[in-house]
Write a protein that holds these residues in place. Sequence first.
Motif, PDB file in Angstrom:
ATOM      1  N   ALA A  35      62.306  68.038 -12.291  1.00 59.27           N
ATOM      2  CA  ALA A  35      63.749  68.075 -12.056  1.00 59.27           C
ATOM      3  C   ALA A  35      64.324  66.665 -12.147  1.00 59.27           C
ATOM      4  O   ALA A  35      65.346  66.435 -12.808  1.00 59.27           O
ATOM      5  CB  ALA A  35      64.045  68.677 -10.691  1.00 59.27           C
ATOM      6  N   PHE A  36      63.652  65.722 -11.520  1.00 58.54           N
ATOM      7  CA  PHE A  36      64.140  64.341 -11.590  1.00 58.54           C
ATOM      8  C   PHE A  36      64.099  63.811 -13.007  1.00 58.54           C
ATOM      9  O   PHE A  36      65.017  63.113 -13.446  1.00 58.54           O
ATOM     10  CB  PHE A  36      63.321  63.436 -10.645  1.00 58.54           C
ATOM     11  CG  PHE A  36      63.862  63.476  -9.246  1.00 58.54           C
ATOM     12  CD1 PHE A  36      65.124  62.941  -8.982  1.00 58.54           C
ATOM     13  CD2 PHE A  36      63.151  64.053  -8.192  1.00 58.54           C
ATOM     14  CE1 PHE A  36      65.641  62.979  -7.700  1.00 58.54           C
ATOM     15  CE2 PHE A  36      63.659  64.103  -6.920  1.00 58.54           C
ATOM     16  CZ  PHE A  36      64.916  63.568  -6.660  1.00 58.54           C
ATOM     17  N   LYS A  37      63.057  64.205 -13.729  1.00 59.27           N
ATOM     18  CA  LYS A  37      62.946  63.791 -15.125  1.00 59.27           C
ATOM     19  C   LYS A  37      64.167  64.299 -15.909  1.00 59.27           C
ATOM     20  O   LYS A  37      64.776  63.565 -16.691  1.00 59.27           O
ATOM     21  CB  LYS A  37      61.675  64.376 -15.743  1.00 59.27           C
ATOM     22  CG  LYS A  37      60.794  63.330 -16.418  1.00 59.27           C
ATOM     23  CD  LYS A  37      59.374  63.863 -16.555  1.00 59.27           C
ATOM     24  CE  LYS A  37      59.058  64.267 -17.972  1.00 59.27           C
ATOM     25  NZ  LYS A  37      57.717  64.874 -18.081  1.00 59.27           N
ATOM     26  N   GLY A  38      64.532  65.544 -15.627  1.00 62.96           N
ATOM     27  CA  GLY A  38      65.684  66.131 -16.302  1.00 62.96           C
ATOM     28  C   GLY A  38      66.961  65.373 -15.976  1.00 62.96           C
ATOM     29  O   GLY A  38      67.743  65.021 -16.856  1.00 62.96           O
ATOM     30  N   ILE A  39      67.159  65.095 -14.691  1.00 64.31           N
ATOM     31  CA  ILE A  39      68.360  64.365 -14.271  1.00 64.31           C
ATOM     32  C   ILE A  39      68.407  63.008 -14.947  1.00 64.31           C
ATOM     33  O   ILE A  39      69.453  62.559 -15.420  1.00 64.31           O
ATOM     34  CB  ILE A  39      68.373  64.214 -12.734  1.00 64.31           C
ATOM     35  CG1 ILE A  39      68.590  65.594 -12.092  1.00 64.31           C
ATOM     36  CG2 ILE A  39      69.477  63.252 -12.293  1.00 64.31           C
ATOM     37  CD1 ILE A  39      68.424  65.594 -10.597  1.00 64.31           C
ATOM     38  N   LEU A  40      67.260  62.399 -15.052  1.00 68.02           N
ATOM     39  CA  LEU A  40      67.171  61.089 -15.676  1.00 68.02           C
ATOM     40  C   LEU A  40      67.631  61.143 -17.136  1.00 68.02           C
ATOM     41  O   LEU A  40      68.458  60.338 -17.579  1.00 68.02           O
ATOM     42  CB  LEU A  40      65.732  60.575 -15.593  1.00 68.02           C
ATOM     43  CG  LEU A  40      65.560  59.084 -15.842  1.00 68.02           C
ATOM     44  CD1 LEU A  40      66.165  58.291 -14.684  1.00 68.02           C
ATOM     45  CD2 LEU A  40      64.085  58.727 -16.015  1.00 68.02           C
TER      46      LEU A  40
ATOM     47  N   THR B  75      69.504  63.443 -18.599  1.00 65.54           N
ATOM     48  CA  THR B  75      70.926  63.743 -18.678  1.00 65.54           C
ATOM     49  C   THR B  75      71.769  62.506 -18.375  1.00 65.54           C
ATOM     50  O   THR B  75      72.699  62.174 -19.102  1.00 65.54           O
ATOM     51  CB  THR B  75      71.299  64.860 -17.684  1.00 65.54           C
ATOM     52  OG1 THR B  75      70.383  65.920 -17.850  1.00 65.54           O
ATOM     53  CG2 THR B  75      72.705  65.366 -17.926  1.00 65.54           C
ATOM     54  N   SER B  76      71.422  61.811 -17.303  1.00 68.45           N
ATOM     55  CA  SER B  76      72.262  60.662 -16.931  1.00 68.45           C
ATOM     56  C   SER B  76      72.122  59.519 -17.929  1.00 68.45           C
ATOM     57  O   SER B  76      73.093  58.800 -18.177  1.00 68.45           O
ATOM     58  CB  SER B  76      72.002  60.203 -15.496  1.00 68.45           C
ATOM     59  OG  SER B  76      70.694  60.504 -15.112  1.00 68.45           O
ATOM     60  N   THR B  77      70.938  59.374 -18.513  1.00 71.70           N
ATOM     61  CA  THR B  77      70.804  58.341 -19.547  1.00 71.70           C
ATOM     62  C   THR B  77      71.835  58.589 -20.641  1.00 71.70           C
ATOM     63  O   THR B  77      72.578  57.696 -21.042  1.00 71.70           O
ATOM     64  CB  THR B  77      69.403  58.386 -20.182  1.00 71.70           C
ATOM     65  OG1 THR B  77      68.435  58.470 -19.148  1.00 71.70           O
ATOM     66  CG2 THR B  77      69.151  57.151 -21.042  1.00 71.70           C
ATOM     67  N   HIS B  78      71.883  59.858 -21.106  1.00 76.85           N
ATOM     68  CA  HIS B  78      72.833  60.176 -22.170  1.00 76.85           C
ATOM     69  C   HIS B  78      74.260  59.972 -21.709  1.00 76.85           C
ATOM     70  O   HIS B  78      75.091  59.417 -22.411  1.00 76.85           O
ATOM     71  CB  HIS B  78      72.657  61.635 -22.624  1.00 76.85           C
ATOM     72  CG  HIS B  78      71.472  61.813 -23.527  1.00 76.85           C
ATOM     73  ND1 HIS B  78      71.407  61.263 -24.777  1.00 76.85           N
ATOM     74  CD2 HIS B  78      70.293  62.468 -23.340  1.00 76.85           C
ATOM     75  CE1 HIS B  78      70.240  61.567 -25.332  1.00 76.85           C
ATOM     76  NE2 HIS B  78      69.541  62.296 -24.465  1.00 76.85           N
ATOM     77  N   PHE B  79      74.514  60.400 -20.468  1.00 78.04           N
ATOM     78  CA  PHE B  79      75.860  60.300 -19.913  1.00 78.04           C
ATOM     79  C   PHE B  79      76.336  58.848 -19.900  1.00 78.04           C
ATOM     80  O   PHE B  79      77.386  58.520 -20.436  1.00 78.04           O
ATOM     81  CB  PHE B  79      75.859  60.890 -18.497  1.00 78.04           C
ATOM     82  CG  PHE B  79      77.164  60.783 -17.790  1.00 78.04           C
ATOM     83  CD1 PHE B  79      78.247  61.553 -18.195  1.00 78.04           C
ATOM     84  CD2 PHE B  79      77.328  59.894 -16.719  1.00 78.04           C
ATOM     85  CE1 PHE B  79      79.456  61.461 -17.547  1.00 78.04           C
ATOM     86  CE2 PHE B  79      78.537  59.798 -16.072  1.00 78.04           C
ATOM     87  CZ  PHE B  79      79.616  60.586 -16.482  1.00 78.04           C
TER      88      PHE B  79
ATOM     89  N   PHE C 118      49.540  70.286 -12.855  1.00 80.60           N
ATOM     90  CA  PHE C 118      49.862  70.399 -11.436  1.00 80.60           C
ATOM     91  C   PHE C 118      51.226  69.778 -11.135  1.00 80.60           C
ATOM     92  O   PHE C 118      52.070  70.374 -10.469  1.00 80.60           O
ATOM     93  CB  PHE C 118      48.776  69.713 -10.597  1.00 80.60           C
ATOM     94  CG  PHE C 118      49.101  69.701  -9.141  1.00 80.60           C
ATOM     95  CD1 PHE C 118      49.093  70.897  -8.411  1.00 80.60           C
ATOM     96  CD2 PHE C 118      49.452  68.533  -8.484  1.00 80.60           C
ATOM     97  CE1 PHE C 118      49.414  70.895  -7.077  1.00 80.60           C
ATOM     98  CE2 PHE C 118      49.782  68.545  -7.145  1.00 80.60           C
ATOM     99  CZ  PHE C 118      49.758  69.739  -6.430  1.00 80.60           C
ATOM    100  N   LEU C 119      51.499  68.588 -11.695  1.00 80.16           N
ATOM    101  CA  LEU C 119      52.764  67.907 -11.446  1.00 80.16           C
ATOM    102  C   LEU C 119      53.946  68.743 -11.950  1.00 80.16           C
ATOM    103  O   LEU C 119      54.989  68.808 -11.307  1.00 80.16           O
ATOM    104  CB  LEU C 119      52.763  66.535 -12.132  1.00 80.16           C
ATOM    105  CG  LEU C 119      52.136  65.394 -11.336  1.00 80.16           C
ATOM    106  CD1 LEU C 119      52.392  64.063 -12.054  1.00 80.16           C
ATOM    107  CD2 LEU C 119      52.725  65.315  -9.925  1.00 80.16           C
ATOM    108  N   GLU C 120      53.742  69.353 -13.092  1.00 76.85           N
ATOM    109  CA  GLU C 120      54.817  70.184 -13.640  1.00 76.85           C
ATOM    110  C   GLU C 120      55.060  71.397 -12.745  1.00 76.85           C
ATOM    111  O   GLU C 120      56.199  71.830 -12.555  1.00 76.85           O
ATOM    112  CB  GLU C 120      54.462  70.643 -15.060  1.00 76.85           C
ATOM    113  CG  GLU C 120      54.723  69.590 -16.104  1.00 76.85           C
ATOM    114  CD  GLU C 120      54.048  69.869 -17.437  1.00 76.85           C
ATOM    115  OE1 GLU C 120      54.353  69.160 -18.393  1.00 76.85           O
ATOM    116  OE2 GLU C 120      53.193  70.786 -17.510  1.00 76.85           O
TER     117      GLU C 120
END
Lengths: 197, 542
Positions: free
Chosen positions: A44-49, A51-55, A35-37
């Motif tokens: 989406a926030f997980k994805g941003i997280l 990406t920004s971690t790597h950045f 359901f959460l997915e």
Amino acid sequence: MENDAAIGAYEYTCYRINNGFVKGIHLVNRKELTFLERIYIFEAFKGILITSTHFFKNIFLHTAHLLGFLKGQSAAVTIQYPDEKREYAPRLRTRHRLVQREDGSPRCVACMLCETVCPAKCIYIIAGEDPDPNIEKVAKKFDIDLGKCVYCGFCVEVCPEDAIRMDTQIMDIAAYSREEMLLDMDELLHPGSRKNG
Amino acid sequence: MPTLKIDGKDIAVPAGTSIIEAAKKAGTFIPHYCYHPGLSVAGNCRMCLVEVEKSPKLQISCFIPVADGMVVHTENDRVKEAREAVLEFLLVNHPLDCPVCDQSGECELQNYYMNYGLYESRLFEDKVKKEKVVPIGPTVMLDGERCVLCSRCVRFCDEVTGTHEMGIVNRGDHAEITVAPGKELDNAYSGNTVDICPVGALTDRDFRFKCRVWFLEKTSSICPGCSRGCNIEIHWNKERPYQTPNERVMRLKPRVNPEVNQWWICDEGRYNYHFIDQNRVLYPMKNNGKDLVQASWQEVMEEGSWVMKELQNTAVIVSTDVTLEDLWIAKELFIHKLGIQTIAYLPTKKSGEEDHLLRKSDKTPNTKGAQALGFEAKANEIFSLAEAGKIKTLILFGHNLIDLLGKERAQKIAEKVDSMVWIGSNQHEGMNLAKWIIPSSVYAEKDGTFMNYEGRVQRIFKAFPALGESKAEWQILKEWAQHIGINLPYENSSVIFEKMVQAESAFNGMSYQKLGEEGVLLNDSKDEGRGTMDDGRKKHVL
Ligand code: SF4
Ligand code: SF4
Ligand code: SF4
Ligand code: SF4
Ligand code: FES
């Protein structure tokens, strides 16, 4: 109706696979989304997280490298094309070249096998008579239209004279017009040159 | 008729037939190099070995005549082994020139190797070297190394042309094909040696390296080079314009017809194809007094159609280059519908050389056809009338008046005639005299029939679309007729042919189906001399 039949057949095949009729295949069933997915926003926030971690990690590590710290830990690397170039595997099929004889004349005898086999029909050869009776025939004109070529390498494989190769390691094949994608014999014999570009 | 068994199949053939021919009739192909049905038997290549029961050794099937009760095996192990060995032997000194050789794609060495050879090579590459790329005549190039010494070319020059230019010199490994000292292979039929050479030893200088044979399309046709009407194949290619710019036809090859040309054509006919793509008239033109300027079809048809209405002073001269269909439409329109009396036929070319083999002096393909349709040879009468100013409109079919009548007379006629219409395919000086130029297609671009000198009606087939805006003559006449309100309801040449057969009793019973590959003789044509070479030599049976 036909569609139904096709789907039926497809399901039957899946069924056979699932029931172990076909050995040696590792089957991964598609995962159902939770359901959460499915509501998407958390993902989406997980994805941003991520990406920004790597950045930030990369920014930190690159800065540290500049200052002379943490050399042991590698940060993400990109190739600074065109200043830097990547090494290609020697067997990679790159831009065509025509092999020369010792005296610099093309080894191609215009047998047109490459032209015949080429699936993209992008090789254009005109044959002519060679003054040397032991050579007899020579390509007067040899063009390859790279705008059509699919880099299959058939032309190299089929050549009975080993006259055409794709080992130039040149991959940067780009041009502003279709005409410029046409390599003529001169360019094929001297793969470094670029008249058109 | 002796009956024999070939590979278990019974077959009866006339006495004297060779085994190889009997096998062909029975549907069994026996590979061969030196044997050619049009030449004598040499029996030197040994490729056609077969086993004949009760004879201890294998026999060459091209030489042995059949006998009653003979049992022949063409596919058993002994035969296969022998063939393989013969091939290996033939290839011992053969250079592997295939990428260069023009025969590649049509070569019997390659074909037979794949079908009957496939042996392990035991070659150490010390081949006997011979002469390569020798122009032995204006049309033929010789490569001594590739020759398998089948002697077909030698026999051709001895037996068919009787000119004896070629021979084989030296012995064994060093045997070599050559032309006699001080001679050239330059007879009128030299191109045929290339056709019969089973390998790439003799190649055509005109065709060499122009196009690989596997790119060629083939269309059956009839040579328009003279009134013999030899059966030919047009080999053409238009997918590769870069290979031979603006050229579609690559070569002509003879097509076997035992009744007309057997296996041969003359060089004149063989190399007479360049006009198909060169110097063509591509669009209608109009003479504005000084120059020829491009005009539209509409213009030509509309402004030009008054020409057809002024009937009293109109004369038409049809050519003998066009098909029977074209001629018949001309007859329908000009004679039947318009009632023009001043109409004649005239060959567009002057007569030329004639010989005992194939060539005829009339260098156009359809003179007999024009005669059969009732056209008369009174062109000179018309020209005289024109000179006297009695002709207002003159319609010509491709004729070059300057060539035919001389510059002075041609110009005089052009001045006296108000309006000269020229329907033709290839540009020439004489065309400039006309007021209207209408582009027509050539024989390779249309369907139809020609009638040869002995009255044989033979089919030509359309190989590719007409160049530019040109159209077949019958179509031009049909459209023209429409503009003056005459309906000629014919959509294609087969309909025209049908109508012609109905209307002309001499053509009774003919149809495109019946004409087939070999053509049909006109009902009233005489029997004499038919189907043989003119010197009365024995006709070879196929
Ligand atoms: S790589 Fe393939 S497509 Fe490209 S020229 Fe060669 S044969 Fe043609
Ligand atoms: S296959 Fe080789 S020899 Fe033949 S035309 Fe192509 S490059 Fe030339
Ligand atoms: S040149 Fe050709 S036809 Fe003549 S002998 Fe040699 S292989 Fe035979
Ligand atoms: S003999 Fe006449 S018809 Fe035959 S090939 Fe020669 S020109 Fe053509
Ligand atoms: S074909 Fe019979 S020996 Fe050559």
